[in-house]
Design a protein around this motif. Sequence first.
Motif, PDB file in Angstrom:
ATOM      1  N   UNK A 172       0.827  -1.205   0.000  1.00 45.31           N
ATOM      2  CA  UNK A 172       0.000   0.000   0.000  1.00 45.31           C
ATOM      3  C   UNK A 172       0.863   1.258   0.000  1.00 45.31           C
ATOM      4  N   UNK A 173       0.224   2.386  -0.272  1.00 47.36           N
ATOM      5  CA  UNK A 173       0.865   3.699  -0.293  1.00 47.36           C
ATOM      6  C   UNK A 173      -0.179   4.694   0.205  1.00 47.36           C
ATOM      7  N   UNK A 174       0.006   5.184   1.426  1.00 41.94           N
ATOM      8  CA  UNK A 174      -1.010   5.999   2.076  1.00 41.94           C
ATOM      9  C   UNK A 174      -0.846   7.489   1.764  1.00 41.94           C
ATOM     10  N   UNK A 175      -1.913   8.241   2.041  1.00 35.26           N
ATOM     11  CA  UNK A 175      -1.966   9.671   1.770  1.00 35.26           C
ATOM     12  C   UNK A 175      -0.790  10.395   2.429  1.00 35.26           C
ATOM     13  N   UNK A 176      -0.166  11.292   1.684  1.00 34.37           N
ATOM     14  CA  UNK A 176       1.064  11.915   2.155  1.00 34.37           C
ATOM     15  C   UNK A 176       0.863  13.171   2.986  1.00 34.37           C
ATOM     16  N   UNK A 177      -0.300  13.833   2.889  1.00 38.03           N
ATOM     17  CA  UNK A 177      -0.433  15.154   3.508  1.00 38.03           C
ATOM     18  C   UNK A 177      -1.671  15.316   4.380  1.00 38.03           C
ATOM     19  N   UNK A 178      -2.206  14.207   4.894  1.00 32.77           N
ATOM     20  CA  UNK A 178      -3.404  14.299   5.718  1.00 32.77           C
ATOM     21  C   UNK A 178      -3.402  13.143   6.719  1.00 32.77           C
ATOM     22  N   UNK A 179      -3.036  13.449   7.965  1.00 33.65           N
ATOM     23  CA  UNK A 179      -2.945  12.410   8.981  1.00 33.65           C
ATOM     24  C   UNK A 179      -4.298  11.791   9.287  1.00 33.65           C
ATOM     25  N   UNK A 180      -5.354  12.610   9.275  1.00 36.91           N
ATOM     26  CA  UNK A 180      -6.690  12.064   9.548  1.00 36.91           C
ATOM     27  C   UNK A 180      -7.089  11.063   8.472  1.00 36.91           C
ATOM     28  N   UNK A 181      -6.786  11.382   7.220  1.00 34.62           N
ATOM     29  CA  UNK A 181      -7.097  10.450   6.143  1.00 34.62           C
ATOM     30  C   UNK A 181      -6.298   9.157   6.289  1.00 34.62           C
ATOM     31  N   UNK A 182      -5.044   9.266   6.695  1.00 32.14           N
ATOM     32  CA  UNK A 182      -4.250   8.059   6.932  1.00 32.14           C
ATOM     33  C   UNK A 182      -4.859   7.213   8.042  1.00 32.14           C
ATOM     34  N   UNK A 183      -5.423   7.854   9.053  1.00 30.98           N
ATOM     35  CA  UNK A 183      -6.073   7.090  10.121  1.00 30.98           C
ATOM     36  C   UNK A 183      -7.272   6.329   9.579  1.00 30.98           C
ATOM     37  N   UNK A 184      -8.024   6.937   8.686  1.00 31.57           N
ATOM     38  CA  UNK A 184      -9.136   6.227   8.048  1.00 31.57           C
ATOM     39  C   UNK A 184      -8.619   5.062   7.205  1.00 31.57           C
ATOM     40  N   UNK A 185      -7.529   5.298   6.505  1.00 29.91           N
ATOM     41  CA  UNK A 185      -6.978   4.263   5.629  1.00 29.91           C
ATOM     42  C   UNK A 185      -6.414   3.098   6.424  1.00 29.91           C
ATOM     43  N   UNK A 186      -5.687   3.376   7.508  1.00 32.28           N
ATOM     44  CA  UNK A 186      -5.136   2.287   8.309  1.00 32.28           C
ATOM     45  C   UNK A 186      -6.240   1.510   9.021  1.00 32.28           C
ATOM     46  N   UNK A 187      -7.295   2.201   9.426  1.00 34.67           N
ATOM     47  CA  UNK A 187      -8.423   1.492  10.035  1.00 34.67           C
ATOM     48  C   UNK A 187      -9.054   0.536   9.029  1.00 34.67           C
ATOM     49  N   UNK A 188      -9.170   0.963   7.781  1.00 35.20           N
ATOM     50  CA  UNK A 188      -9.737   0.107   6.740  1.00 35.20           C
ATOM     51  C   UNK A 188      -8.808  -1.074   6.436  1.00 35.20           C
ATOM     52  N   UNK A 189      -7.488  -0.835   6.427  1.00 35.85           N
ATOM     53  CA  UNK A 189      -6.546  -1.924   6.198  1.00 35.85           C
ATOM     54  C   UNK A 189      -6.657  -2.960   7.312  1.00 35.85           C
ATOM     55  N   UNK A 190      -6.797  -2.495   8.546  1.00 36.62           N
ATOM     56  CA  UNK A 190      -6.950  -3.433   9.665  1.00 36.62           C
ATOM     57  C   UNK A 190      -8.224  -4.253   9.499  1.00 36.62           C
ATOM     58  N   UNK A 191      -9.275  -3.603   9.052  1.00 31.75           N
ATOM     59  CA  UNK A 191     -10.539  -4.312   8.815  1.00 31.75           C
ATOM     60  C   UNK A 191     -10.383  -5.355   7.701  1.00 31.75           C
ATOM     61  N   UNK A 192      -9.676  -4.993   6.636  1.00 28.73           N
ATOM     62  CA  UNK A 192      -9.522  -5.893   5.493  1.00 28.73           C
ATOM     63  C   UNK A 192      -8.617  -7.088   5.821  1.00 28.73           C
ATOM     64  N   UNK A 193      -7.534  -6.851   6.543  1.00 29.16           N
ATOM     65  CA  UNK A 193      -6.599  -7.938   6.846  1.00 29.16           C
ATOM     66  C   UNK A 193      -7.031  -8.743   8.057  1.00 29.16           C
ATOM     67  N   UNK A 194      -7.662  -8.084   9.015  1.00 24.51           N
ATOM     68  CA  UNK A 194      -8.190  -8.778  10.183  1.00 24.51           C
ATOM     69  C   UNK A 194      -7.191  -8.888  11.319  1.00 24.51           C
TER      70      UNK A 194
END
Length: 286
Positions: A172-194
């Motif tokens: 993966x390659x997460x958003x570079x300039x928005x920490x809140x968006x990265x938090x949403x993205x990492x939460x989704x990755x955790x949901x997807x991988x389990x």
Amino acid sequence: MSSTLSSPSRRTLLAAGVAGAATALLGAGPAAAAAPKPTAGVRVLTYNIHHGASGAEVFDLERVATVIEAVRPDIVGLQEVDRHWSARSQWLDLPEWFSERLGMRYVYGANLDLDPLVPGDPRRQYGTAILTPWPVKSSSNILLPKLGTHEQRGLLQAEIVVNGSRVRFANTHLQHNDAFERRLQTARIRELLGDDADRTILVGDLNALPGTPEMLTMTGFLKDAWTEVGSGDGYTHDSEHPHARIDYVMHSSDVRAESAAVITSDPLASDHLPVAADLRVDKGRH
């Protein structure tokens, strides 16, 4: 997905510590205790290739390929990979180019997918890729949360059988300039991988420093190979004057990290330095 020329023999861990050259990238590490189950060694590499150009925008795919080749990885996760994107990468299909140059299979995740400038030409795509000489059983790319007009990001996954062990490899390659968006993205990755992920390896440019809220989400269910076995600061960006650790190799708790290294053999091949790790994975049904 392209086909490889031949299947590799089992790789052995390289001796010696990190010394700038990729041929001396990973330490042999301490002798492992007797394992209750058969295990397989898996060498992985994560590399943000900046569409094949240096930080000064000097485009040279061969330099990138040479860095990868010297590491002799079993699985590679590439970020910022163009596919017929624009003149900056000579309109080339980069995953296909690396596949042919390195003799590896590939899977590709197009997070940006645009119409061609000229009708009938290939679609213009930008995203991530996975390269491996080993059999790929399946793959998928799932788009991650995005805010406003920010760049679309994704999670590319592949089921790969390495040295007789099934591995779920995510890139993966997460958003570079928005920490809140990265938090949403990492939460989704955790949901997807389990939280109960097994034989799982995740790599990528996470654009986040260790200890940030988004990285605490990741380390809440995966282990950080550098924290476990790396030596030094692990800085990967920028490649000429490294000052931040934002590129990671992570894994589920049933995978054991044996060594990890930042590869400094050619800092001008990209604007990031790649990270390699030797991992050990339980063998199982595949």
